[in-house]
Design a protein around this motif. Structure first.
Motif: not given
Length: 655
Positions: A412-440
């Motif tokens: 919708d045209g909203g601005f995402i800072t570079q630091q915000g982008r890295r924060s989202v990607l870092k959280l997604s990395e932890r999410m995927v890692r947790s999924f593999f190690s704890e869920n399956i």
């Protein structure tokens, strides 16, 4: 005994010493096998002496060779913690007068993934590393393993043959035994007969199913009653990372475990035998490790091993990192898994690229693998070299996306800072890692239980209860993971596309998103495939025009496997995240899907698929008060059954 700072001693037997260590939580139950093997060190302990008194803080081991070892035990009130690495108790052992081991530094962390480093086998391995003779034996084994890996990396026919059906290189068992094994005169005669086609009167030596011929499948001599098979494969790939960075990724425990979280469940460094002492320089580094390797389903047992990892710079532009099991040198309770010389040779290429030649060669007992996954595992596909290279390429793509300096915008045209982008990607990395190690993952840390219901289809459902650990990255209290795997006649590509598309989520399979219309608010592409991305999904209330719920979703597919992982996040946490907030304090419970082909193939548009589903939810107090365990198990079964049925109906509708 005098002169060692201890005034009174009592002699105990090896069995008594092992019982003591067991009581001190230094061992665990190994499927009913006797724990006395824990003290069957290669030196063979013939006597044990311990300090008398209210507490025992040293044990002296007498070996057949005459070597005497003093073992410092450090636990709680009886023993002192050496907690310089993540609070883990450490054993220090060395021959009298010897120099201490190289400290664990510049290798990430001593343990990762919750590995219980207090077992008796870990204790005895640490003791062994303190003896000069064992350090020399490990060094010699690692050097020979490196030489073998280099030969395997550069060899061509007849040692390696190409399976045209799967486009995979397969190790010739006969040529391997001729080159690296011990072949007696009788076996040599049999080989000659096979080579001149005079083997018609002999039993068939081919134990492979040609349709599933992905890796070497010869049957070595069985040890005891348990069958053992061999898997060997090789993959060559170009990776957009320089050799020194790849070496650091492999030699640093934390980096390696995180990058290969889809393969490595848990890992720990037991000791470092040699190191340059220069930060970032791994040439000549030899470390002893223990790790569990998993397939992306709880229905396939993990593979656990002690192994030496050796790194060597062969020339100015070529490195080699090799693993080799230590079970042949030390007697541990059988894990039915051995890593033959495996690893990679890394050659420097122009423009920051590397040519990686990866070899995986293991001996393993696959008798406990679920029938659904037996073709993938027994063929070598599930743990092959191609999967390692594909994972390494994915990690490089991930790092490029994370470090890229560019501005991101929402739909919708909203601005995402570079630091915000890295924060989202870092959280997604932890999410995927947790999924593999704890869920399956079927690792021992996940106490999986079968669903005790007589209902058809419940036999492949697994459930695991988890308690809050004070980690700000996960909700407090008790949570439950329930997972299962199922066959679908639809191709891996079709299943992946269906599950990652937010439009089908509320319409078909996500009961929590029912009657919510989701839109992709923002996304970050990983690599060149548009389906490989991290997405922020949101649902708006049409009446109030307010956000009702956010989902963070990560999807990825390559020639080996596909996954879609997601976690609900409240609006306040997501707003803080995209503005650059700390992702470590965002509590998430990942759920998602892992998708494998139903048979060994690298084509994602043909054949069927094996879909693993895992849901991770909080077990609220109200649930525990108003539902009996039997009722709760029935609810779990109904959720999985409904989801699987809805996915099947949705895929059929898409045809």
């Amino acid at each position: 005994m005098a002169g060692r700072g201890m005034t009174s001693h009592t002699h105990v037997s090896s069995t008594e010493a092992n019982d003591y260590l067991t009581n001190m939580n230094y061992s665990e139950n190994f499927d009913g096998e006797t724990s006395n093997h824990e003290l069957q060190h290669v030196e063979k302990f013939v006597g044990v002496s311990a300090a008398s008194g209210s507490s025992i803080n040293k044990i002296q081991l007498y070996c057949e060779s005459g070597l005497e070892l003093w073992v410092d035990l450090k636990i709680d009130s009886h023993l002192q913690y050496n907690s310089d690495h993540m609070g883990m108790p450490r054993l220090t052992a060395s021959p009298q007068g010897s120099s201490p081991q190289v400290p664990l530094s510049d290798f990430g962390t001593e343990t990762l993934g919750g590995f219980n480093n207090q077992r008796a086998s870990d204790l005895i391995m640490s003791v062994s590393l303190g003896t000069e003779i064992d350090r020399l034996r490990i060094s010699e084994l690692a050097s020979k393993a490196m030489e073998e890996l280099v030969k395997l990396a550069f060899a061509r026919e007849p040692l390696w043959k190409v399976d045209t059906a799967s486009n995979t290189e397969i190790l010739s068992d006969i040529e391997y035994m001729r080159e690296f094994g011990d072949m007696n005169a009788t076996l040599m005669e049999i080989v000659k007969m096979v080579e001149v086609r005079e083997s018609q009167s002999l039993p068939s030596l081919d134990m492979n199913n040609s349709e599933f011929s992905i890796g070497s499948q010869y049957k070595p001599k069985e040890v005891g009653p348990k069958p053992v098979s061999s898997e060997a494969s090789r993959e060559i790939g170009l990776v957009r990372m320089n050799p020194s960075s790849i070496v650091q990724l492999l030699m640093n425990l934390r980096q390696w475990s995180q990058a290969f979280s889809n393969i490595v469940s848990r890992a720990a460094i037991v000791g470092v035998l040699s190191s340059t002492g220069v930060q970032g320089n791994y040439d000549g580094t030899l470390q002893v490790m223990t790790a569990e390797f998993h397939a992306p389903t709880p229905l396939v047992p993990t593979r656990e091993s002690y192994f030496a990892r050796y790194c060597k710079r062969l020339s100015s532009d070529t490195w080699v990192v090799v693993d080799v099991s230590l079970e042949k040198l030390f007697q541990f309770p059988s894990r039915n898994f051995r890593r033959q010389p495996s690893g990679c040779l890394i050659q420097e290429m122009p423009n920051g690229w590397s040519n990686v030649i990866w070899v995986e060669h293991v001996e393993v007992d696959n008798s406990l693998v679920n029938n659904m996954f037996e073709p993938l595992v027994s063929s070598g596909f599930a743990f092959c070299a191609k999967r390692r290279v594909a994972t390494l390429i994915r990690q490089c793509q991930w790092l490029e996306t994370t470090m890229a300096r560019r501005t991101s915008f929402s739909t919708d045209g909203g601005f995402i800072t570079q630091q915000g982008r890295r924060s989202v990607l870092k959280l997604s990395e932890r999410m995927v890692r947790s999924f593999f190690s704890e869920n399956i993952s079927a690792c021992s840390e996940n106490k999986w239980m079968s669903l005790p219901l007589p209902t058809s289809g419940a036999e492949n459902i697994r459930i695991s209860m988890k308690s809050g650990t004070g980690d700000p990255g996960r909700p407090p209290g008790t949570t439950v993971v329930f997972a299962t795997s199922i066959y679908h006649p639809f191709s891996r590509k079709k299943v992946f596309s269906f599950l990652r598309d937010e439009k089908f989520r509320s319409e078909w399979w996500d009961m929590l998103a029912f009657q919510h219309e989701f839109h992709e608010y923002a996304y970050f592409t990983i690599g060149e495939n548009p389906g490989n991305r991290v997405s922020i999904l949101r649902s708006m209330n049409d009446k109030t025009n307010e956000v009702e719920i956010f989902y963070l979703q990560a999807s990825y597919t390559d020639s080996m496997e596909s996954y879609v992982v997601y976690a609900p996040i409240d609006a306040c946490a997501m707003t803080d995240l995209i503005n650059g907030g700390n992702p470590d304090y965002v509590a998430i419970l990942p759920s998602g899907f892992s998708i494998l082909p139903d048979k060994p193939t690298y084509q994602d548009e043909t054949g069927g698929s094996l879909l693993t589903i895992a849901f991770h939810i909080a077990l609220g107090a109200s649930t525990e008060e108003h539902m009996s365990p039997h009722q709760y198990l029935n609810v779990v079964h109904r959720i999985l059954e409904t989801t699987m049925s809805s996915i099947k109906e949705g895929l059929e509708f898409m045809i």
